[in-house]
Structures are given as C-alpha cells and as structure tokens.
Design an enzyme around this catalytic site. Structure first.
Site, PDB file in Angstrom:
ATOM      1  NE  ARG A   1      -3.635  -2.559   2.021  1.00  0.00           N
ATOM      2  CZ  ARG A   1      -4.482  -2.982   1.101  1.00  0.00           C
ATOM      3  NH1 ARG A   1      -4.860  -2.195   0.130  1.00  0.00           N
ATOM      4  NH2 ARG A   1      -4.979  -4.208   1.134  1.00  0.00           N
TER       5      ARG A   1
ATOM      6  CG  HIS B   1       0.169  -8.765  -6.400  1.00  0.00           C
ATOM      7  ND1 HIS B   1      -0.269  -7.463  -6.453  1.00  0.00           N
ATOM      8  CD2 HIS B   1      -0.913  -9.527  -6.696  1.00  0.00           C
ATOM      9  CE1 HIS B   1      -1.562  -7.448  -6.758  1.00  0.00           C
ATOM     10  NE2 HIS B   1      -1.981  -8.692  -6.929  1.00  0.00           N
TER      11      HIS B   1
ATOM     12  CE1 TYR C   1      -3.657  -6.021  -4.086  1.00  0.00           C
ATOM     13  CE2 TYR C   1      -2.705  -5.599  -1.918  1.00  0.00           C
ATOM     14  CZ  TYR C   1      -3.160  -6.483  -2.875  1.00  0.00           C
ATOM     15  OH  TYR C   1      -3.118  -7.822  -2.629  1.00  0.00           O
TER      16      TYR C   1
ATOM     17  CG  HIS D   1      -5.231  -5.768  -9.179  1.00  0.00           C
ATOM     18  ND1 HIS D   1      -5.840  -5.668  -7.961  1.00  0.00           N
ATOM     19  CD2 HIS D   1      -4.597  -6.970  -9.172  1.00  0.00           C
ATOM     20  CE1 HIS D   1      -5.591  -6.757  -7.245  1.00  0.00           C
ATOM     21  NE2 HIS D   1      -4.833  -7.559  -7.948  1.00  0.00           N
TER      22      HIS D   1
ATOM     23  CD  GLU E   1      -4.906 -10.761  -9.693  1.00  0.00           C
ATOM     24  OE1 GLU E   1      -3.847 -10.166  -9.365  1.00  0.00           O
ATOM     25  OE2 GLU E   1      -5.597 -11.406  -8.890  1.00  0.00           O
TER      26      GLU E   1
ATOM     27  CG  ASP F   1      -7.784 -13.902  -7.850  1.00  0.00           C
ATOM     28  OD1 ASP F   1      -8.814 -14.457  -7.416  1.00  0.00           O
ATOM     29  OD2 ASP F   1      -6.933 -13.379  -7.110  1.00  0.00           O
TER      30      ASP F   1
ATOM     31  CG  HIS G   1      -9.982 -11.215  -8.535  1.00  0.00           C
ATOM     32  ND1 HIS G   1      -8.792 -10.635  -8.875  1.00  0.00           N
ATOM     33  CD2 HIS G   1     -10.077 -11.110  -7.191  1.00  0.00           C
ATOM     34  CE1 HIS G   1      -8.177 -10.190  -7.782  1.00  0.00           C
ATOM     35  NE2 HIS G   1      -8.940 -10.487  -6.743  1.00  0.00           N
TER      36      HIS G   1
ATOM     37  CG  HIS H   1      -3.409 -14.842  -8.084  1.00  0.00           C
ATOM     38  ND1 HIS H   1      -3.534 -13.481  -8.108  1.00  0.00           N
ATOM     39  CD2 HIS H   1      -2.073 -15.123  -8.062  1.00  0.00           C
ATOM     40  CE1 HIS H   1      -2.319 -12.941  -8.121  1.00  0.00           C
ATOM     41  NE2 HIS H   1      -1.420 -13.906  -8.096  1.00  0.00           N
TER      42      HIS H   1
ATOM     43  CG  ASP I   1     -10.852  -9.154  -4.377  1.00  0.00           C
ATOM     44  OD1 ASP I   1     -10.749 -10.374  -4.173  1.00  0.00           O
ATOM     45  OD2 ASP I   1      -9.885  -8.440  -4.711  1.00  0.00           O
TER      46      ASP I   1
ATOM     47  CG  HIS J   1      -8.766 -13.387  -1.644  1.00  0.00           C
ATOM     48  ND1 HIS J   1      -7.452 -13.265  -2.005  1.00  0.00           N
ATOM     49  CD2 HIS J   1      -9.467 -12.736  -2.598  1.00  0.00           C
ATOM     50  CE1 HIS J   1      -7.366 -12.557  -3.125  1.00  0.00           C
ATOM     51  NE2 HIS J   1      -8.569 -12.217  -3.496  1.00  0.00           N
TER      52      HIS J   1
ATOM     53  CD  GLU K   1      -3.319 -13.237  -4.707  1.00  0.00           C
ATOM     54  OE1 GLU K   1      -4.472 -13.344  -5.157  1.00  0.00           O
ATOM     55  OE2 GLU K   1      -2.546 -12.354  -5.091  1.00  0.00           O
TER      56      GLU K   1
HETATM   57 ZN   LIG Z   1      -4.024  -9.322  -7.382  1.00  0.00          ZN
HETATM   58 ZN   LIG Z   2      -5.118 -12.362  -7.076  1.00  0.00          ZN
END
Ligand SMILES: [Zn+2]
Ligand SMILES: [Zn+2]
Length: 280
Positions: free
Chosen positions: A38, A68, A71, A108, A142, A177, A180, A214, A227, A229, A259
C-alpha cells in the site's frame, strides 16, 4: 511436469526470507511484494541480493516467482500524476524482478473512475507501452472482480488492453484469479459453466497467454463483484470448483499461487495441503 503450487509470502526482514517461509508452508513456487503493498516505494536490490535470491530459488527448487504490484497502481486513471506514479512504480518493480530472477509482475489494470471504459483501456495500453520490460520478465494483467469502474472483469476486456498496446504480445500475459472470476460472475463449480469459461478464455485471450493462476476461494456469492478471499474449499467456489480448476488440462501445467487469508488462525500450509489433496 512437476506440480507447482505456492503462496504469497512476506519479505519482511529481507527478500531471502521468502524462500524459508515458502518452504515452511510446503510451496514450490510463490509470490512476493517488492515493497509495501500500500505504498509507492519499491525495494532496490543489490546485485548480491539478486544473486543470492536466485541461488536460493534454485537450491530449494522454488519456481517461478511473481512480484505482485502495489495496490496503488492505476494505469486506467484519467489523473496525470497518478498515472505517472503508477508507470514509475511498475517500472521499478520490473527492474526489481529482473534483478531477483523473478519471471513475472502481476498487476490489476485499474479503474477509470468516471472517464469511461474506452478511455481507461486506452490509458492502460499507453501505460504498458511506456514501460521498458526487461527481456527476462513478462508483465501479467490480472482479471478483477469488476467492482465500480474497475476494468478487467472479463477476459474480453483484458484482450482489448493487450490489443490496444503496441508492446509485443509475448511480453504481456494474464494471471487468472479464481475469486475474482467467481465475483465477476464466471461459473467454476458446475461442469457446463466451467467449460464455457474455459472456452471464453481460449477464444478471448488464448490459453498460451495465461501464465499464472491465483487460487482463492470466495466469501461471497457468484457475481457479487466483491473481492473477499476465503480458505480453499470453505467458500462459495468450494472443493468442487477447485477440483475443476486445478485438474483442467488447460491449466494443469500452470504455477498456482494462494492469496488466502492469513490472519484467522489457518495458514497457507493447510491450504496448500488441500490443493494437493484435490489434485488428481
Ligand atoms: Zn491481485
Ligand atoms: Zn489475485
């Protein structure tokens, strides 16, 4: 071919710590952040750190690794400052990947935040084209849950981004993913719907462009665009859905990375074990 399954592991205390953490949870491939997820600051690795990491990957037979992206990256934004920061950040991550011998960067695509779908896609393509992608690294888009103005909910939309960019096709791939896809409305549990999704992937982006999966279960209903997980087999995708995904001949040779949540007592170890159990 060796079945490759691993987890997104922490690099806290040094990137080389990722290898040990991966070993502890029983993974033989994996994903890391090259900095804070972040924040904008990307770690700069010395040649020595890079060589050390590559040696550790080889010695422990952990491959491939993925970085990755943070974000905060949003290539679809109409705001110039955010766009520029995003491009610079991705470039730093690509350079870090080259140094560490990490094969892929996954990010993303972003949200157009009101400027419209077409503008957003054009902007993403422009962003990709302004990157200098190292020889040894492939950039992966992704698929997303599709909430709000987020782009990349469908495989067709990912294809539009790739087509709109001038960057050679082989430098851009896709990471799928499962959480997602489920949130975006794709069916993973029922045979017929799952086949339809595979066909859509084949037609819209081509299987050869899918490089990484993913694996995440979902706390929400199919099509929720949420989203969240969940541990493998315990959410709305369930064991049946994961059986389909990890045993599909279209996917079986791909590296698969988890993840799943880490803050509720259950670790990656159990999730990786579950995946190995569901694998035919
Ligand atoms: Zn991701
Ligand atoms: Zn992912």
């Amino acid at each position: 071919m060796t079945f490759r399954v691993g987890a997104h592991v922490s690099v806290s205390g040094g990137v080389e710590k990722a290898i040990e953490r991966q070993k502890e949870v029983g993974g033989n491939c994996g994903q890391i952040f090259a900095g804070s997820p972040r924040g904008w600051k990307v770690a700069e690795y010395s040649d020595e750190e890079g060589e050390n990491f590559q040696e550790l990957m080889a010695d422990n037979d952990q491959k491939p690794y993925v970085i990755h992206s943070t974000y905060l990256v949003n290539l679809a934004t109409p705001k110039d400052d955010l766009f520029e920061k995003s491009v610079n950040c991705l470039q730093d991550e690509l350079d870090a990947a080259e140094k560490l011998g990490v094969k892929y960067i996954v990010f993303h695509p972003g949200a157009h935040t009101g400027s419209g779908r077409e503008n957003g896609i054009e902007r993403i393509a422009e962003g990709i084209d302004s990157l200098d992608i190292p020889e040894s690294v492939t950039l992966l888009l992704e698929n997303t849950a599709g909430k709000g103005t987020t782009l990349g909910k469908t495989f067709g939309e990912l294809r539009e981004m790739i087509d709109s960019a001038d960057t050679p096709d082989e430098k851009i791939g896709v990471c799928i993913d499962t959480c997602h896809a489920h949130a975006a409305g794709y069916e993973l549990r029922e045979e017929k719907g799952f086949r339809d999704m595979l066909q859509e992937i084949e037609e819209d982006i081509g299987l050869e462009r899918v490089k990484v999966l993913h694996l995440n279960d979902s706390k929400d209903e199919k099509g929720s665009e949420k989203d969240n997980h969940e541990h493998i087999g315990e959410g709305n995708i369930g064991e049946k859905g994961f059986r389909n995904v990890i045993n599909a001949e279209q996917f079986e040779d791909l590296p698969m990375m988890l993840e799943t949540p880490t803050s509720d007592g259950k670790s990656y170890k159990e999730n990786i074990e579950k995946i190995r159990e569901l694998r035919d």
